[in-house]
Design an enzyme around this catalytic site. Structure first.
Site, PDB file in Angstrom:
ATOM      1  N   HIS A  55       0.853  -1.193   0.000  1.00 41.23           N
ATOM      2  CA  HIS A  55       0.000   0.000   0.000  1.00 41.23           C
ATOM      3  C   HIS A  55       0.880   1.230   0.000  1.00 41.23           C
ATOM      4  O   HIS A  55       2.002   1.220   0.508  1.00 41.23           O
ATOM      5  CB  HIS A  55      -0.947   0.019   1.208  1.00 41.23           C
ATOM      6  N   HIS A 101       0.818   5.176   1.158  1.00 36.61           N
ATOM      7  CA  HIS A 101       0.129   6.192   1.958  1.00 36.61           C
ATOM      8  C   HIS A 101       0.195   7.535   1.227  1.00 36.61           C
ATOM      9  O   HIS A 101       1.275   7.961   0.809  1.00 36.61           O
ATOM     10  CB  HIS A 101       0.842   6.420   3.298  1.00 36.61           C
TER      11      HIS A 101
HETATM   12  P1  5GP Z   1       1.451   0.481   7.480  1.00 35.05           P
HETATM   13  O1  5GP Z   1       1.680   0.718   8.940  1.00 35.05           O
HETATM   14  O2  5GP Z   1       1.476  -1.016   7.157  1.00 35.05           O
HETATM   15  O3  5GP Z   1       2.339   1.270   6.560  1.00 35.05           O
HETATM   16  O4  5GP Z   1      -0.001   1.019   7.172  1.00 35.05           O
HETATM   17  C1  5GP Z   1      -1.140   0.283   7.392  1.00 35.05           C
HETATM   18  C2  5GP Z   1      -2.264   1.261   7.562  1.00 35.05           C
HETATM   19  O5  5GP Z   1      -3.486   0.565   7.432  1.00 35.05           O
HETATM   20  C3  5GP Z   1      -2.298   1.964   8.925  1.00 35.05           C
HETATM   21  O6  5GP Z   1      -2.090   3.359   8.755  1.00 35.05           O
HETATM   22  C4  5GP Z   1      -3.675   1.632   9.470  1.00 35.05           C
HETATM   23  O7  5GP Z   1      -4.306   2.733  10.095  1.00 35.05           O
HETATM   24  C5  5GP Z   1      -4.437   1.187   8.240  1.00 35.05           C
HETATM   25  N1  5GP Z   1      -5.474   0.214   8.510  1.00 35.05           N
HETATM   26  C6  5GP Z   1      -5.342  -0.927   9.251  1.00 35.05           C
HETATM   27  N2  5GP Z   1      -6.500  -1.601   9.267  1.00 35.05           N
HETATM   28  C7  5GP Z   1      -7.377  -0.890   8.509  1.00 35.05           C
HETATM   29  C8  5GP Z   1      -8.731  -1.096   8.147  1.00 35.05           C
HETATM   30  O8  5GP Z   1      -9.389  -2.065   8.520  1.00 35.05           O
HETATM   31  N3  5GP Z   1      -9.304  -0.154   7.362  1.00 35.05           N
HETATM   32  C9  5GP Z   1      -8.624   0.945   6.920  1.00 35.05           C
HETATM   33  N4  5GP Z   1      -9.278   1.802   6.152  1.00 35.05           N
HETATM   34  N5  5GP Z   1      -7.327   1.159   7.240  1.00 35.05           N
HETATM   35  C10 5GP Z   1      -6.710   0.251   8.020  1.00 35.05           C
END
Ligand code: 5GP
Ligand code: ZN
Length: 136
Positions: free
Chosen positions: A99, A101
């Site tokens: 993903h 951001h």
């Molecule tokens: P990472 O920390 O892996 O770069 O980002 C993962 C992101 O996914 C986090 O910012 C977190 O808030 C988001 N996230 C986790 N679970 C969910 C969910 O069920 N729905 C949405 N919309 N975002 C999620």
């Protein structure tokens, strides 16, 4: 992947606030909203993260980023944006489905804190590291 939260969102098993969708990618609001409008762009095909993607899959994903980012900028009227892909736990990755951001920025006191600690340049070291990476 059955236990992947983003695959579940893609399959419609978990709700999400979608902002863009086509046959290869989906963009939806990050549930944590680090800043207002914080959006995630995910490929529809499951990959653990960008480090595991081939050039075609990555280019298909990144081809979508400017237009989606511009929509977020237009809607939020933000002053700028950080576009971030965390890869692996040490880099802050918590969901292991690629993903990107999109984090709109509103000022130095908003809630995204990124601290690049600059060091004095060591040009011999830079040349050595560049050579190692080139040859890897
Ligand atoms: P990472 O920390 O892996 O770069 O980002 C993962 C992101 O996914 C986090 O910012 C977190 O808030 C988001 N996230 C986790 N679970 C969910 C969910 O069920 N729905 C949405 N919309 N975002 C999620
Ligand atoms: Zn997945």
């Amino acid at each position: 992947m059955s236990d992947c939260i983003f695959c579940k969102i893609l399959a419609g098993e978990i709700p999400a606030s979608k902002v863009y969708e086509d046959d290869q990618a989906l963009a939806f609001l990050d549930i944590s909203q680090v800043t207002p409008g914080h959006t995630l762009v995910v490929p529809k095909k499951h990959h653990r993260n960008l480090l595991e993607m081939d050039a075609t899959s990555a280019s298909q994903l990144f081809a979508k980023i400017p237009a989606i980012a511009q929509k977020v900028m237009k809607a939020t009227k933000a002053d700028g944006m950080n576009i971030i892909a965390n890869c692996e736990e040490i880099a802050g990755q918590t969901v292991f489905h690629t993903h990107v951001h999109l984090v709109p920025r509103y000022g130095t006191d908003d809630d995204l804190k990124i601290d690049f600690v600059a060091h004095e340049p060591d040009f011999d070291k830079l040349a050595q590291v560049a050579e190692t990476i080139k040859n890897a």
